[in-house]
Scaffold this motif. Structure first.
Motif, PDB file in Angstrom:
ATOM      1  N   GLU A   1       8.701  13.552  13.413  1.00 17.50           N
ATOM      2  CA  GLU A   1       7.835  12.503  13.965  1.00 17.50           C
ATOM      3  C   GLU A   1       6.504  12.427  13.223  1.00 17.50           C
ATOM      4  N   LEU A   2       5.868  13.562  12.977  1.00 20.58           N
ATOM      5  CA  LEU A   2       4.595  13.554  12.260  1.00 20.58           C
ATOM      6  C   LEU A   2       4.760  13.018  10.842  1.00 20.58           C
ATOM      7  N   ALA A   3       5.878  13.383  10.202  1.00 15.22           N
ATOM      8  CA  ALA A   3       6.134  12.895   8.841  1.00 15.22           C
ATOM      9  C   ALA A   3       6.306  11.380   8.827  1.00 15.22           C
ATOM     10  N   ARG A   4       7.039  10.856   9.795  1.00 10.37           N
ATOM     11  CA  ARG A   4       7.261   9.414   9.838  1.00 10.37           C
ATOM     12  C   ARG A   4       5.955   8.655  10.062  1.00 10.37           C
ATOM     13  N   ARG A   5       5.137   9.157  10.970  1.00 17.12           N
ATOM     14  CA  ARG A   5       3.858   8.503  11.240  1.00 17.12           C
ATOM     15  C   ARG A   5       2.966   8.529  10.000  1.00 17.12           C
ATOM     16  N   LEU A   6       2.927   9.657   9.316  1.00 15.36           N
ATOM     17  CA  LEU A   6       2.092   9.783   8.127  1.00 15.36           C
ATOM     18  C   LEU A   6       2.603   8.882   7.012  1.00 15.36           C
ATOM     19  N   ALA A   7       3.914   8.814   6.843  1.00 10.33           N
ATOM     20  CA  ALA A   7       4.493   7.949   5.812  1.00 10.33           C
ATOM     21  C   ALA A   7       4.220   6.483   6.112  1.00 10.33           C
ATOM     22  N   ASP A   8       4.311   6.088   7.377  1.00  2.13           N
ATOM     23  CA  ASP A   8       4.034   4.705   7.746  1.00  2.13           C
ATOM     24  C   ASP A   8       2.573   4.346   7.479  1.00  2.13           C
ATOM     25  N   ALA A   9       1.686   5.325   7.673  1.00  5.55           N
ATOM     26  CA  ALA A   9       0.259   5.067   7.479  1.00  5.55           C
ATOM     27  C   ALA A   9      -0.133   5.012   6.009  1.00  5.55           C
ATOM     28  N   THR A  10       0.651   5.643   5.156  1.00  6.91           N
ATOM     29  CA  THR A  10       0.310   5.729   3.738  1.00  6.91           C
ATOM     30  C   THR A  10       1.266   4.952   2.832  1.00  6.91           C
ATOM     31  N   GLY A  11       2.295   4.341   3.418  1.00  8.86           N
ATOM     32  CA  GLY A  11       3.311   3.669   2.610  1.00  8.86           C
ATOM     33  C   GLY A  11       4.171   4.660   1.856  1.00  8.86           C
ATOM     34  N   GLY A  12       4.353   5.837   2.437  1.00 10.76           N
ATOM     35  CA  GLY A  12       5.084   6.902   1.769  1.00 10.76           C
ATOM     36  C   GLY A  12       6.554   6.964   2.122  1.00 10.76           C
ATOM     37  N   GLU A  13       7.179   8.041   1.679  1.00  9.55           N
ATOM     38  CA  GLU A  13       8.615   8.259   1.870  1.00  9.55           C
ATOM     39  C   GLU A  13       8.833   9.596   2.565  1.00  9.55           C
ATOM     40  N   VAL A  14       9.794   9.626   3.476  1.00  9.44           N
ATOM     41  CA  VAL A  14      10.140  10.864   4.179  1.00  9.44           C
ATOM     42  C   VAL A  14      11.528  11.304   3.736  1.00  9.44           C
ATOM     43  N   VAL A  15      11.595  12.505   3.175  1.00 10.39           N
ATOM     44  CA  VAL A  15      12.852  13.066   2.695  1.00 10.39           C
ATOM     45  C   VAL A  15      13.208  14.276   3.556  1.00 10.39           C
ATOM     46  N   GLY A  16      14.365  14.236   4.186  1.00 10.24           N
ATOM     47  CA  GLY A  16      14.835  15.386   4.938  1.00 10.24           C
ATOM     48  C   GLY A  16      15.448  16.408   3.998  1.00 10.24           C
ATOM     49  N   LEU A  17      15.256  17.681   4.290  1.00 11.81           N
ATOM     50  CA  LEU A  17      15.808  18.735   3.447  1.00 11.81           C
ATOM     51  C   LEU A  17      16.329  19.854   4.332  1.00 11.81           C
TER      52      LEU A  17
END
Length: 257
Positions: A42-58
């Motif tokens: 959840e934190l990764a998704r919120r941060l990616a949405d705020a920065t236009g970033g990408e979330v990669v699961g590993l």
């Protein structure tokens, strides 16, 4: 910003069966995303949405982590894509070994700015993988992270420590282990689950990663329920005033008061 969420696919201890002799049987326990990891998603998704970033699961583990159910369970939680190392040589791997493989996989993903993890896993439960992972990468590691937000030139990170909430300015790559209550994770809906099947998945071969051979082998011989501690009790007789006086005296003697 490229954010990696390192998570664990493991048997849920709540489904374990305790035999009459006290040993624990996990053979029928259903595997799932470790219950501490959805907060990191959840934190990764919120941060990616705020920065236009990408979330990669590993995730890394034995071959059972690479199943349609396991893929959808992770990809439906806000990931853009998934990378995994599924090799039976990692069956029962200890936290140190898992951290080494995770670090090699992060390097293989390339150009990663941040790794988020839960504070522990339901099976290994050492709470050390994130710190060891950062050590392999040569990155900063922070635990007890309760908030992470973008800021000019980096991130603002909050840590929930015994001494209070500490706010930090962070620049450069890091591994952050989140607290279990840092965010309320989203519950995947049918649209998320169906969409997960269309997201890209990359399976890395363990043999292709730059991981040093394990110098130590560790295997679980048995698992049993914790021993039940015997609790002492003191009964104070007499009227209420006398009993209260005796109770206060006993607490003072014990050093509580």
């Amino acid at each position: 910003m490229k954010i990696v969420v390192a998570y664990k696919w493991a048997a849920n201890p709540q489904d374990a069966e305790v035999r009459p002799d006290g040993t624990v049987d996990l053979s029928r326990a259903k595997a799932a995303v470790s219950e501490y990891d959805p907060v990191a998603f959840e934190l990764a998704r919120r941060l990616a949405d705020a920065t236009g970033g990408e979330v990669v699961g590993l995730t890394v583990g034995d071959s059972s982590i690479d199943s349609p159910l396991a893929r959808k369970a992770a990809l439906s939680r806000g990931l853009d894509r998934l990378v995994m190392v599924a090799d039976d040589a990692l069956a029962g791997a200890d936290g140190t070994r898992l951290a080494a493989v995770l670090a090699a996989a992060v390097t293989a993903v390339g150009d990663v700015d941040l790794v988020l993890t839960g504070d522990s896993s339901v099976d290994v439960a050492q709470g050390q993988v994130s710190m060891t992972l950062a050590g392999h990468l040569g990155w900063l590691a922070l635990g007890a992270v309760s908030s992470v937000a973008p800021a000019e030139g980096g991130l603002v990170v909050e840590r929930d420590l015994p001494t209070g909430v500490t706010t930090l300015s962070l620049t450069g790559p890091a591994v952050l282990a989140t607290t279990s209550d840092a965010a309320v994770p989203r519950v995947p809906g049918m649209k998320d689950i169906l969409g997960a099947a269309k997201k890209p998945v990359e399976v890395l071969a363990l043999a292709d990663l730059a991981v040093e051979p394990a110098a130590v082998t560790l295997s679980t011989l048995s698992t049993s329920r914790p021993a039940e501690a015997t609790r002492g009790a003191v009964l104070f007789d007499g009227d209420a005033a006398t009993a209260a006086t005796e109770l206060v005296g006993a607490l003072r003697l014990a050093g509580v008061l």
